[in-house]
Design a protein around this motif. Structure first.
Motif, PDB file in Angstrom:
ATOM      1  N   PRO A   1       0.790  -1.238   0.000  1.00  0.00           N
ATOM      2  CA  PRO A   1       0.000   0.000   0.000  1.00  0.00           C
ATOM      3  C   PRO A   1       0.822   1.288   0.000  1.00  0.00           C
ATOM      4  O   PRO A   1       0.259   2.369  -0.150  1.00  0.00           O
ATOM      5  N   TYR A   2       2.141   1.208   0.224  1.00  0.00           N
ATOM      6  CA  TYR A   2       3.021   2.388   0.165  1.00  0.00           C
ATOM      7  C   TYR A   2       2.636   3.458   1.190  1.00  0.00           C
ATOM      8  O   TYR A   2       2.758   4.657   0.922  1.00  0.00           O
TER       9      TYR A   2
ATOM     10  N   GLY B   1      -8.749   3.921  -1.187  1.00  0.00           N
ATOM     11  CA  GLY B   1      -8.360   2.777  -0.372  1.00  0.00           C
ATOM     12  C   GLY B   1      -9.065   1.491  -0.757  1.00  0.00           C
ATOM     13  O   GLY B   1      -9.374   0.649   0.099  1.00  0.00           O
ATOM     14  N   ASN B   2      -9.298   1.304  -2.060  1.00  0.00           N
ATOM     15  CA  ASN B   2     -10.076   0.161  -2.538  1.00  0.00           C
ATOM     16  C   ASN B   2      -9.401  -1.182  -2.271  1.00  0.00           C
ATOM     17  O   ASN B   2     -10.076  -2.195  -2.118  1.00  0.00           O
ATOM     18  N   PHE B   3      -8.063  -1.191  -2.246  1.00  0.00           N
ATOM     19  CA  PHE B   3      -7.339  -2.457  -2.143  1.00  0.00           C
ATOM     20  C   PHE B   3      -6.923  -2.791  -0.714  1.00  0.00           C
ATOM     21  O   PHE B   3      -6.286  -3.826  -0.487  1.00  0.00           O
ATOM     22  N   LEU B   4      -7.263  -1.945   0.246  1.00  0.00           N
ATOM     23  CA  LEU B   4      -7.084  -2.326   1.645  1.00  0.00           C
ATOM     24  C   LEU B   4      -8.074  -3.449   1.943  1.00  0.00           C
ATOM     25  O   LEU B   4      -9.281  -3.309   1.702  1.00  0.00           O
ATOM     26  N   ASP B   5      -7.579  -4.566   2.468  1.00  0.00           N
ATOM     27  CA  ASP B   5      -8.439  -5.750   2.555  1.00  0.00           C
ATOM     28  C   ASP B   5      -8.548  -6.348   3.955  1.00  0.00           C
ATOM     29  O   ASP B   5      -9.044  -7.469   4.124  1.00  0.00           O
ATOM     30  N   GLY B   6      -8.082  -5.617   4.968  1.00  0.00           N
ATOM     31  CA  GLY B   6      -8.204  -6.114   6.332  1.00  0.00           C
ATOM     32  C   GLY B   6      -7.094  -7.045   6.766  1.00  0.00           C
ATOM     33  O   GLY B   6      -7.121  -7.550   7.899  1.00  0.00           O
ATOM     34  N   THR B   7      -6.092  -7.260   5.917  1.00  0.00           N
ATOM     35  CA  THR B   7      -4.986  -8.155   6.283  1.00  0.00           C
ATOM     36  C   THR B   7      -3.871  -7.420   7.015  1.00  0.00           C
ATOM     37  O   THR B   7      -2.986  -8.056   7.585  1.00  0.00           O
ATOM     38  N   ILE B   8      -3.909  -6.075   6.993  1.00  0.00           N
ATOM     39  CA  ILE B   8      -2.864  -5.283   7.636  1.00  0.00           C
ATOM     40  C   ILE B   8      -3.386  -4.719   8.954  1.00  0.00           C
ATOM     41  O   ILE B   8      -4.436  -4.077   8.994  1.00  0.00           O
ATOM     42  N   GLU B   9      -2.624  -4.967  10.027  1.00  0.00           N
ATOM     43  CA  GLU B   9      -2.947  -4.395  11.330  1.00  0.00           C
ATOM     44  C   GLU B   9      -2.034  -3.208  11.555  1.00  0.00           C
ATOM     45  O   GLU B   9      -0.822  -3.333  11.613  1.00  0.00           O
ATOM     46  N   GLY B  10      -2.631  -2.026  11.655  1.00  0.00           N
ATOM     47  CA  GLY B  10      -1.857  -0.809  11.761  1.00  0.00           C
ATOM     48  C   GLY B  10      -1.648  -0.349  13.186  1.00  0.00           C
ATOM     49  O   GLY B  10      -1.711  -1.138  14.137  1.00  0.00           O
TER      50      GLY B  10
END
Length: 402
Positions: free
Chosen positions: A122-123, A339-348
């Motif tokens: 996601p850069y 943010g269409n490709f944010l898919d819930g796999t990243i915990e920020g």
């Protein structure tokens, strides 16, 4: 001393005490009693400014990285790491004066090196180069020679390639008297397939008007395409909402560049009036997002008032917090990405899951695929020329916010 100067000095001295600074000069970690931290403080005619420096963790290759924290007279903070010249955090107040982090990111290098982050790419907050956005089929022809680039986005080239400017260590120089951080990267001839040795600087300045100023310069020894930008994602609710769809957006653009199914421009610049692409009047990001082909916005807008000087490109308002963000730029375009490709796999940060539409990006830029589009403004930098570009993200609270 004027009253305003007194309040600024007291605030900054308080902040200095909280990070263990013991003098108004550079303070080492041994002197402050805090491991791997350093504070550089300078004074000018208006206020005392300081930049905190601390270890941020290692890359997968074992390279050490550093985090720099800039604080202004209002207590607003900007955090930048030398890995990818990346903005990791932006702390700014809401309508009640409560500071909140409005930028998506992580508190250490572990997040930026996690498998989930590297896989989805996601850069977050990174400097993007040599060429921001896409180049069709990863190739272009310049001065009669074809250059082949990495095809890291399907058959296309995206954001500088497999190891673009977002994945290298930049040389950082704190400029405490300006409350700024200057970062430099020298890209060798042939890196990621691009011609020429390119020397790039990115300078982040945090002003007392709650502005983040980003100034880019670049020089080359061979003709090469250059299109630099920053890929910060924002959510002005600062973790108090699960998406950014209620943010109210305005983009000063009458046209956008139409793209094909792989998000490469067709060359057409189409009017936005009367379509789901029109943000000339304030409109919630989520109002029509489901009607956008591809599952959301990821489009380059042709700015209406662009003339190479700093002009307002967009504004965003978040109703619950009252926060506003203005975007000003010298660039002719701005990429709005929802943010269409944010898919819930990243915990920020703070354990928050970054799901679809959690954040949005407004990337100031030249148009995508310009090296292959003769009718788009040129992005070719020649030897002897200096590439210059400036963008400002200005934060405030909307007047009369309820």
């Amino acid at each position: 001393m004027k009253k305003r100067e007194v309040s600024r000095t007291l605030l900054l001295l308080t902040l200095a005490g909280s990070i263990g600074a013991t003098s108004l000069s550079s303070c080492s970690s041994q002197e402050s009693g805090e491991a791997d931290t350093e504070t550089t403080t300078a004074s000018n005619d208006q206020a005392k400014m300081e930049i905190k420096k601390e270890a941020f963790g290692k890359t997968k290759e074992g390279e050490e990285t550093t985090l720099y924290t800039l604080t202004n007279a209002n207590g607003m903070q900007l955090k930048v790491t030398d890995y990818g010249a990346t903005i990791t955090s932006v702390l700014t107040p809401d309508k009640n004066g409560k500071l909140g982090d409005v930028a998506l990111g992580f508190d250490s290098m572990d997040g930026y090196q996690s498998d989930a982050y590297l896989k989805s790419g996601p850069y977050f907050g990174s400097a993007i180069g040599r060429y921001g956005n896409r180049i069709a089929k990863g190739r272009f022809t310049l001065n009669g020679q074809e250059y082949k680039l990495a095809q890291n986005n399907g058959e296309n080239h995206l954001h500088g390639g497999t190891k673009g400017f977002d994945k290298v260590i930049w040389q950082a120089e704190p400029l405490a008297d300006q409350n700024a951080l200057r970062l430099t990267y020298v890209s060798p001839d042939g890196e990621e397939g691009y011609p020429g040795k390119l020397t790039t600087t990115v300078t982040y300045t945090l002003t007392d008007d709650n502005e983040i100023k980003i100034d880019y310069t670049a020089t080359t020894d061979k003709a090469t395409p250059v299109n630099l930008t920053n890929h910060s994602y924002f959510n002005l609710a600062a973790g108090e909402a699960n998406d950014a769809l209620d943010h109210v957006l305005t983009i000063n653009a009458d046209k956008y560049t139409v793209v094909d199914g792989s998000l490469i421009p067709t060359g057409e610049q189409r009017a936005v009036k009367g379509t789901v692409m029109d943000f000339n009047t304030p409109t919630a990001i989520g109002a029509r997002v489901k009607d956008v082909e591809g599952g959301g916005y990821d489009h380059n807008y042709v700015l209406s008032n662009s003339d190479g000087t700093l002009k307002q490109a967009a504004t965003v308002y978040e109703p619950t917090s009252g926060r506003m963000m203005e975007v000003l730029t010298t660039e002719p375009g701005i990429q709005f990405y929802s943010g269409n490709f944010l898919d819930g796999t990243i915990e920020g940060r703070g354990g928050k899951t970054y799901s679809k539409h959690y954040g949005f990006a407004l990337e100031t830029q030249h148009f995508p695929d310009s090296p292959n589009q003769k009718d788009f403004p040129s992005t070719i930098l020649e030897p002897g020329q200096t590439y210059k570009s400036s963008t400002v993200y200005k934060f405030s609270v909307k007047e009369n916010a309820q």
